[in-house]
Design a protein around this motif. Structure first.
Motif: not given
Ligand code: HCR
Length: 421
Positions: A381-383, A389-396
């Protein structure tokens, strides 16, 4: 103007609304006399379920196939279903209609205890410690602390809202961390997006959206998918939760060990494997029957001036009376005092000292939350400070460069002299 036309003009006024909830001006009959800070109390309402994993220590004398860690995750999921029902559904009035909460000021606090009604007092004392750590955009930090069972739930949430054609959509920033220190087991819980349905009809209710995650330090994880009426089933508050051995296995839904499905505000079932199997299902849980522990809050006369119910008393009373002029007057007084405080701080070159929470910067090498960071890495998950809940590597993920997270400081809380639960 009557109720219907006031409501219609309010809806028209928010049609293009986008951003901070505090700037939304609502008619008095949809104002709640409660501060948004208080909404975080529901993390601790289902205390017995929250503490239940502590009782799963061995195979209870029975030969069990499932791992102790998996059984603990299932217990955490039961508590999670109870808490989301408390947070998003059962909290509201008999019509389940949502109202606009008061916008907490920086430094506002809410402390209380959850009663241990068990006959043998097996739960012990559970404290609730809430603090508004940011005003604009608003962020509320929360901790539920049980010393006897060495269990801490800590986290923070910040909401951002925007209007679509017929509903108000809300993204949550933040997450919760659940530490069972006697078990050496931790959990990371992300916060689902949500929207308000029934706005046009004048009776807004919450429906959860998209996905949320629970990651255990034992590697087991759960992926929740929410849907409203009509997608998974004909019922509102529907969800599916798939349980996996680890994040890597969760990338293919067919690896799911179990699927839990039903209503997060009511009955749900469990079946083996990746599909909601109505024939082989077993009843898993009924959130509507979960026991809610009584919250014990000090009388207002004994509260500190920064405590929510004391600070907002005059505004809350005028909301209950439906006196719009008085509401505006009392609210403006608090807002003006806050503006003055900020000006004074700026002149002195200081900032407001947060009472019981520290902002931990995950990009600093020597930060003190390695356990929390490990869970983010396990779950991929993005830190960053992006919606929960945004996943690591997602454009968001690109929308933020910082990785700062609010954590409870028990030492500071124990040293507190002026404000007690
Ligand atoms: C969306 C909401 C404010 C935010 C509330 C949050 C997300 C706050 C954090 C808690 O942990 C969980 C939680 C539960 C609430 O259900 C959610 C609120 C529901 C309604 C409220 C809106 C701002 C109300 C708007 C009212 C309309 C009529 C404009």
């Amino acid at each position: 103007m009557n109720y219907a036309s006031t409501w219609a003009s309010f809806i028209a006024s928010i049609a293009s609304y986008n951003g901070d909830l505090s700037s939304l001006t609502a008619p008095p009959f949809i104002l709640s006399p409660k501060s948004l800070l208080e909404y975080s109390q529901y993390w601790g309402t289902n205390t017995e379920l929250l503490l239940a994993p502590n009782t799963i220590k061995d195979d209870d004398g029975k030969k069990r196939k499932s791992s102790i860690h998996l059984r603990r995750l299932l217990a955490v999921i039961k508590w999670y279903l109870a808490t989301i029902n408390s947070q998003y559904a059962s909290r509201t009035d008999s019509k389940h209609s949502e109202k606009k909460p008061l916008n907490p000021f920086l430094g506002e606090v809410f402390v209380a205890k959850f009663a241990d009604d068990t006959q043998d007092h097996r739960l012990g004392e559970t404290k609730l410690v809430l603090e508004q750590v940011q005003h604009h955009p608003p962020i509320s930090a929360y901790a539920v602390w049980n010393e006897k069972q060495n269990t801490l739930l800590e986290g923070y949430s910040g909401v951002r809202a925007f209007m679509s054609a017929t509903s108000l959509n809300v993204r949550q920033h933040g997450h919760a961390l659940l530490h069972y220190r006697n078990l050496g087991e931790d959990y990371l819980i992300t916060l689902p997006p949500l929207h308000l349905e029934g706005l046009i009809k004048g009776s807004p209710t919450v429906e959860l959206d998209q996905k949320s995650y629970i990651q255990s330090s034992s590697k087991y994880c759960a992926v929740f998918e929410y849907s409203g009426r009509g997608y998974f089933s004909g019922k509102s508050n529907s969800f599916k939760c798939r349980i996996y051995r680890n994040h890597e296995e969760s990338l293919n839904k067919y690896n799911a060990l179990y699927t839990i499905f039903g209503q997060w505000s009511g009955v749900c079932f469990i079946s083996k494997g990746s599909e909601a199997d109505s024939e082989k299902r077993k009843r898993f849980f009924d959130s509507s029957k979960a026991v809610a522990q009584k919250l014990i809050v000090k009388p207002i006369s004994e509260q500190h001036e920064l405590e929510s119910r004391r600070a907002w008393k005059k505004v809350a009373d005028s909301i209950v009376q439906g006196d719009y002029k008085l509401i505006t007057k009392e609210k403006s007084q608090i807002e003006n005092e806050q503006r003055e405080l900020r000006k004074k701080e700026e002149a002195k070159g200081v900032t407001w000292t947060r009472r019981w929470y520290d902002e931990i910067d995950y990009s600093a090498k020597d930060h003190t939350d390695k356990a929390g960071m490990k869970l983010f890495k396990m779950a991929h998950l993005s830190m960053k400070n992006v919606p929960s809940g945004i996943l690591e590597g997602s454009s968001k993920e690109k929308s933020s460069k910082t990785m700062k997270h609010w954590r409870f400081n028990l030492e500071k809380f124990n040293a507190e002299k002026d404000i007690k639960c």
